[in-house]
Design an enzyme around this catalytic site. Sequence first.
Site, PDB file in Angstrom:
ATOM      1  N   ASP A 154     -14.632  -0.984  -3.445  1.00 40.62           N
ATOM      2  CA  ASP A 154     -13.909  -2.249  -3.468  1.00 40.62           C
ATOM      3  C   ASP A 154     -14.336  -3.129  -4.649  1.00 40.62           C
ATOM      4  O   ASP A 154     -13.541  -3.911  -5.159  1.00 40.62           O
ATOM      5  CB  ASP A 154     -14.199  -2.993  -2.164  1.00 40.62           C
ATOM      6  CG  ASP A 154     -12.938  -3.519  -1.548  1.00 40.62           C
ATOM      7  OD1 ASP A 154     -11.912  -2.820  -1.651  1.00 40.62           O
ATOM      8  OD2 ASP A 154     -12.970  -4.620  -0.976  1.00 40.62           O
TER       9      ASP A 154
ATOM     10  N   HIS B 193       3.550   4.643  -7.475  1.00 40.71           N
ATOM     11  CA  HIS B 193       2.386   5.396  -6.975  1.00 40.71           C
ATOM     12  C   HIS B 193       2.774   6.777  -6.431  1.00 40.71           C
ATOM     13  O   HIS B 193       1.911   7.643  -6.289  1.00 40.71           O
ATOM     14  CB  HIS B 193       1.685   4.625  -5.861  1.00 40.71           C
ATOM     15  CG  HIS B 193       0.649   3.648  -6.328  1.00 40.71           C
ATOM     16  ND1 HIS B 193      -0.398   3.992  -7.146  1.00 40.71           N
ATOM     17  CD2 HIS B 193       0.483   2.319  -6.058  1.00 40.71           C
ATOM     18  CE1 HIS B 193      -1.170   2.921  -7.361  1.00 40.71           C
ATOM     19  NE2 HIS B 193      -0.642   1.894  -6.715  1.00 40.71           N
TER      20      HIS B 193
ATOM     21  N   GLU C  63      -4.106   2.910 -10.814  1.00 44.67           N
ATOM     22  CA  GLU C  63      -3.463   1.587 -10.877  1.00 44.67           C
ATOM     23  C   GLU C  63      -2.900   1.232 -12.256  1.00 44.67           C
ATOM     24  O   GLU C  63      -1.835   0.637 -12.353  1.00 44.67           O
ATOM     25  CB  GLU C  63      -4.418   0.500 -10.377  1.00 44.67           C
ATOM     26  CG  GLU C  63      -4.792   0.647  -8.894  1.00 44.67           C
ATOM     27  CD  GLU C  63      -3.613   0.586  -7.924  1.00 44.67           C
ATOM     28  OE1 GLU C  63      -2.534   0.105  -8.306  1.00 44.67           O
ATOM     29  OE2 GLU C  63      -3.783   1.039  -6.771  1.00 44.67           O
TER      30      GLU C  63
ATOM     31  N   TYR D 117      -5.882  -2.498 -13.274  1.00 43.40           N
ATOM     32  CA  TYR D 117      -4.440  -2.738 -13.312  1.00 43.40           C
ATOM     33  C   TYR D 117      -3.983  -3.167 -14.705  1.00 43.40           C
ATOM     34  O   TYR D 117      -3.146  -2.535 -15.328  1.00 43.40           O
ATOM     35  CB  TYR D 117      -4.058  -3.856 -12.327  1.00 43.40           C
ATOM     36  CG  TYR D 117      -4.173  -3.486 -10.877  1.00 43.40           C
ATOM     37  CD1 TYR D 117      -5.414  -3.463 -10.240  1.00 43.40           C
ATOM     38  CD2 TYR D 117      -3.058  -3.164 -10.116  1.00 43.40           C
ATOM     39  CE1 TYR D 117      -5.537  -3.141  -8.897  1.00 43.40           C
ATOM     40  CE2 TYR D 117      -3.167  -2.840  -8.769  1.00 43.40           C
ATOM     41  CZ  TYR D 117      -4.400  -2.833  -8.166  1.00 43.40           C
ATOM     42  OH  TYR D 117      -4.511  -2.501  -6.845  1.00 43.40           O
TER      43      TYR D 117
ATOM     44  N   MET E 292       0.857  -1.172   0.000  1.00 42.64           N
ATOM     45  CA  MET E 292       0.000   0.000   0.000  1.00 42.64           C
ATOM     46  C   MET E 292       0.900   1.230   0.000  1.00 42.64           C
ATOM     47  O   MET E 292       1.790   1.357   0.844  1.00 42.64           O
ATOM     48  CB  MET E 292      -0.924  -0.027   1.232  1.00 42.64           C
ATOM     49  CG  MET E 292      -1.806   1.211   1.374  1.00 42.64           C
ATOM     50  SD  MET E 292      -3.000   1.339  -0.001  1.00 42.64           S
ATOM     51  CE  MET E 292      -3.073   3.117  -0.170  1.00 42.64           C
ATOM     52  N   GLU E 293       0.628   2.107  -0.964  1.00 43.61           N
ATOM     53  CA  GLU E 293       1.534   3.200  -1.280  1.00 43.61           C
ATOM     54  C   GLU E 293       1.449   4.390  -0.323  1.00 43.61           C
ATOM     55  O   GLU E 293       1.414   5.541  -0.765  1.00 43.61           O
ATOM     56  CB  GLU E 293       1.257   3.658  -2.713  1.00 43.61           C
ATOM     57  CG  GLU E 293      -0.129   4.298  -2.966  1.00 43.61           C
ATOM     58  CD  GLU E 293      -1.236   3.312  -3.342  1.00 43.61           C
ATOM     59  OE1 GLU E 293      -1.130   2.121  -2.973  1.00 43.61           O
ATOM     60  OE2 GLU E 293      -2.204   3.748  -3.988  1.00 43.61           O
TER      61      GLU E 293
ATOM     62  N   HIS F  34       6.216  -1.043  -7.842  1.00 42.07           N
ATOM     63  CA  HIS F  34       4.809  -0.652  -7.999  1.00 42.07           C
ATOM     64  C   HIS F  34       4.424   0.438  -6.991  1.00 42.07           C
ATOM     65  O   HIS F  34       3.910   1.492  -7.368  1.00 42.07           O
ATOM     66  CB  HIS F  34       3.920  -1.892  -7.829  1.00 42.07           C
ATOM     67  CG  HIS F  34       2.454  -1.597  -7.941  1.00 42.07           C
ATOM     68  ND1 HIS F  34       1.758  -1.753  -9.118  1.00 42.07           N
ATOM     69  CD2 HIS F  34       1.552  -1.137  -7.039  1.00 42.07           C
ATOM     70  CE1 HIS F  34       0.495  -1.406  -8.934  1.00 42.07           C
ATOM     71  NE2 HIS F  34       0.340  -1.031  -7.673  1.00 42.07           N
ATOM     72  N   GLU F  35       4.708   0.187  -5.726  1.00 42.23           N
ATOM     73  CA  GLU F  35       4.304   1.170  -4.701  1.00 42.23           C
ATOM     74  C   GLU F  35       5.087   2.479  -4.861  1.00 42.23           C
ATOM     75  O   GLU F  35       4.554   3.556  -4.654  1.00 42.23           O
ATOM     76  CB  GLU F  35       4.470   0.587  -3.293  1.00 42.23           C
ATOM     77  CG  GLU F  35       3.733  -0.737  -3.039  1.00 42.23           C
ATOM     78  CD  GLU F  35       2.288  -0.786  -3.503  1.00 42.23           C
ATOM     79  OE1 GLU F  35       1.634   0.274  -3.591  1.00 42.23           O
ATOM     80  OE2 GLU F  35       1.804  -1.894  -3.808  1.00 42.23           O
TER      81      GLU F  35
HETATM   82  N1  BES Z   1      -3.175   0.728  -3.844  1.00 40.08           N
HETATM   83  C1  BES Z   1      -3.075  -0.657  -4.016  1.00 40.08           C
HETATM   84  C2  BES Z   1      -3.753  -1.457  -2.949  1.00 40.08           C
HETATM   85  C3  BES Z   1      -5.227  -1.173  -2.792  1.00 40.08           C
HETATM   86  C4  BES Z   1      -6.046  -1.060  -3.883  1.00 40.08           C
HETATM   87  C5  BES Z   1      -5.759  -1.047  -1.534  1.00 40.08           C
HETATM   88  C6  BES Z   1      -7.379  -0.790  -3.697  1.00 40.08           C
HETATM   89  C7  BES Z   1      -7.090  -0.789  -1.360  1.00 40.08           C
HETATM   90  C8  BES Z   1      -7.904  -0.654  -2.454  1.00 40.08           C
HETATM   91  C9  BES Z   1      -1.632  -1.121  -4.130  1.00 40.08           C
HETATM   92  O1  BES Z   1      -0.805  -0.218  -4.759  1.00 40.08           O
HETATM   93  C10 BES Z   1      -1.607  -2.366  -4.958  1.00 40.08           C
HETATM   94  O2  BES Z   1      -1.983  -2.283  -6.099  1.00 40.08           O
HETATM   95  N2  BES Z   1      -1.171  -3.473  -4.394  1.00 40.08           N
HETATM   96  C11 BES Z   1      -1.052  -4.729  -5.098  1.00 40.08           C
HETATM   97  C12 BES Z   1       0.367  -4.991  -5.439  1.00 40.08           C
HETATM   98  C13 BES Z   1       0.780  -4.892  -6.803  1.00 40.08           C
HETATM   99  C14 BES Z   1       2.203  -5.227  -7.059  1.00 40.08           C
HETATM  100  C15 BES Z   1      -0.131  -5.054  -7.928  1.00 40.08           C
HETATM  101  C16 BES Z   1      -1.479  -5.842  -4.178  1.00 40.08           C
HETATM  102  O3  BES Z   1      -1.771  -5.580  -3.018  1.00 40.08           O
HETATM  103  O4  BES Z   1      -1.523  -6.971  -4.601  1.00 40.08           O
HETATM  104 ZN    ZN Z   2      -1.269  -0.121  -6.824  1.00 38.46          ZN
END
Ligand code: BES
Ligand code: ZN
Length: 622
Positions: free
Chosen positions: A396, A320, A339, A404, A291-292, A316-317
């Site tokens: 969500d 962000h 994303e 993504y 989480m960024e 990735h983070e």
């Molecule tokens: N910002 C997201 C995590 C997130 C998205 C939290 C939506 C709550 C709601 C974070 O940057 C992310 O995309 N994490 C991915 C990792 C990634 C390498 C694709 C994960 O958690 O899998």
């Molecule tokens: Zn992300």
Amino acid sequence: MYMKNTIFLILTSILALTSCQENKQTQPAEENAKTYLQEPHSYAQPNDAVITHLDLDINVDFKSQVISGTATYDIENNGSNKIILDSKYLEIESVTQNGETTDFKLGGFDESLGQPLTVAIKEDTKQIAITYSTTAKTEALQWLTAQQTADKTNPFLFTQGQAILTRTWIPIQDSPQVRITYEATVKVPQELMAVMSAENPKEKNENGVYHFKMEQPIPAYLIALAIGDIEYKAISNRTGVYAEKSMLDKVQEEFSDMEKMVVAAENLYGDYDWEQFDVIVLPPSFPFGGMENPRLTFATPTVIAGDKSLTSLVAHELAHSWSGNLVTNATWNDFWLNEGFTVYFEIRIMEALYGKDRANMLALIGRQDLEDELEALKESPNDTKLKLDLKGRNPDDGMNSIAYDKGYLFLRTLEEKVGRENMDAFLKSYFKKNAFSTTNTEDFITYLNENLLDKNNITFNTEEWIYQPGIPANAAVIESDAFSNVEKTLEEFLKTNRIDVTKTENWTPQEWVHFVRNFPKDISVEQMQQLDNTFDFTHSTNSYITMVWYEQSILNGYHGNNVDAKIAEFLNTVGRRWYVTTLFSAFAKAERIEEAKEIYKTARGNYHSVTANTVDEMLGMD
Ligand code: BES
Ligand code: ZN
């Protein structure tokens, strides 16, 4: 005199509160004041009155599992008699405006949005303060026992704000369009250290009181706090890691390329604007890969593989810090701007550090995720559009592979069309123009047309990519020789039941993941057993490989080498939603739901609310 004043105050407050409903949104008075778009996931009306700065003063009580204290906000009032904040599962004790007690009202409760907290203010109100505490229902916080940590001696707490959970631990205008600076004073048990998405301590202090400052304005979903028995190790003068003691050296080693990543990112799209870039590795129940949170990315320990093979998560983070934190999606319908751009940027950073082969493997893994997602969403094609319509739904619901991986594919296709040089100049200017601000899909399209396409006389089916379901025909074709070889090796094995291990000797975890993920539906239990005996997938130390192997084991009814016990153990320790839901959904597909429920009985208590809520739904629990 005192009485009179109080009565006057009560009267004006009642007047203010009763006029709330009819009060239409007023336009900002100043010429160049920001206009906020109406958005479906916040009750705030920032065009009327908006918070600009938060000063948080809280006590964190691990015994009662409650955070309590006072949140003081600087506000800009645009002539309104009220300011509306978001709140969910909070107990509001009292509210003041400019230092005087004022009226407040909690409105009707909505399952995902919570309640509007309406505070009576005056024309000249500059500050409001809310004294409050969290409750047992809070969704952002996960309180962990010592047993749930790596070192097993002290409890731990972390927050997860994205998308709309910050309102469950701080009353706030919880819209990505509202940016604030913040300060915080956080009191924690002496043996623990607190860190936030802010300027952070590098050592514990004796009294357990920590002060934080975040001078760059950020949206509420990026306010974050973690508290535990953690220590810091620097990687460079602006990067480093926090972790529990037993993990610290491993984590520092795993992420030792972090400074190089920051340099590569800056070379691509401009200066890193947040001064410090640290990562904290949390206990395994952390619901995301990463989480960024600005200045301090939160990360799952499942990426500590010992060979840097899963560090694209850090890229990735880090990415962000530009796409998301610097230029923020205006609403959660524009989530792909956060994303999709970040995946594109992540893969560019990985290419800069480790070359095109590694980058293309990552891109192809995402391409397969995208196909899987399209299949999963075939009954709801509207959810396969980049621009979403999440009104009346929890944001969500939009947080899947479309934003993504379709987002990535769009940008990669665009890059191939316009050429890398044009693409990079365009992205650099896009980040610069929108820095510390928000943008939405429509503004992005306008900017794209004006600054990249029209300028270079290029036509591109942007609208189709963004507003239509599925994947347009001009999608870039991604190729990887390494993956083609993996596919050949797998085919040969399936035909001959023999595998030439010399061909697999130098495979990276990505190649193994590709191998395991691509088993055909009719792979036999004997073949699974043979592969497990040869490669010991069941006991792999790479969490990504075990995850896909466990998925295949569940789907194909493989029970060898004690894999069932390993799956149960994995689901009882790891709370990373993507991993957990992949496995529970495999149980569902294999019609082994009773086994899944049995595991979930003990595992659920270990999950953060975002993971538990998703699995509840998946397994049809209330
Ligand atoms: N910002 C997201 C995590 C997130 C998205 C939290 C939506 C709550 C709601 C974070 O940057 C992310 O995309 N994490 C991915 C990792 C990634 C390498 C694709 C994960 O958690 O899998
Ligand atoms: Zn992300």
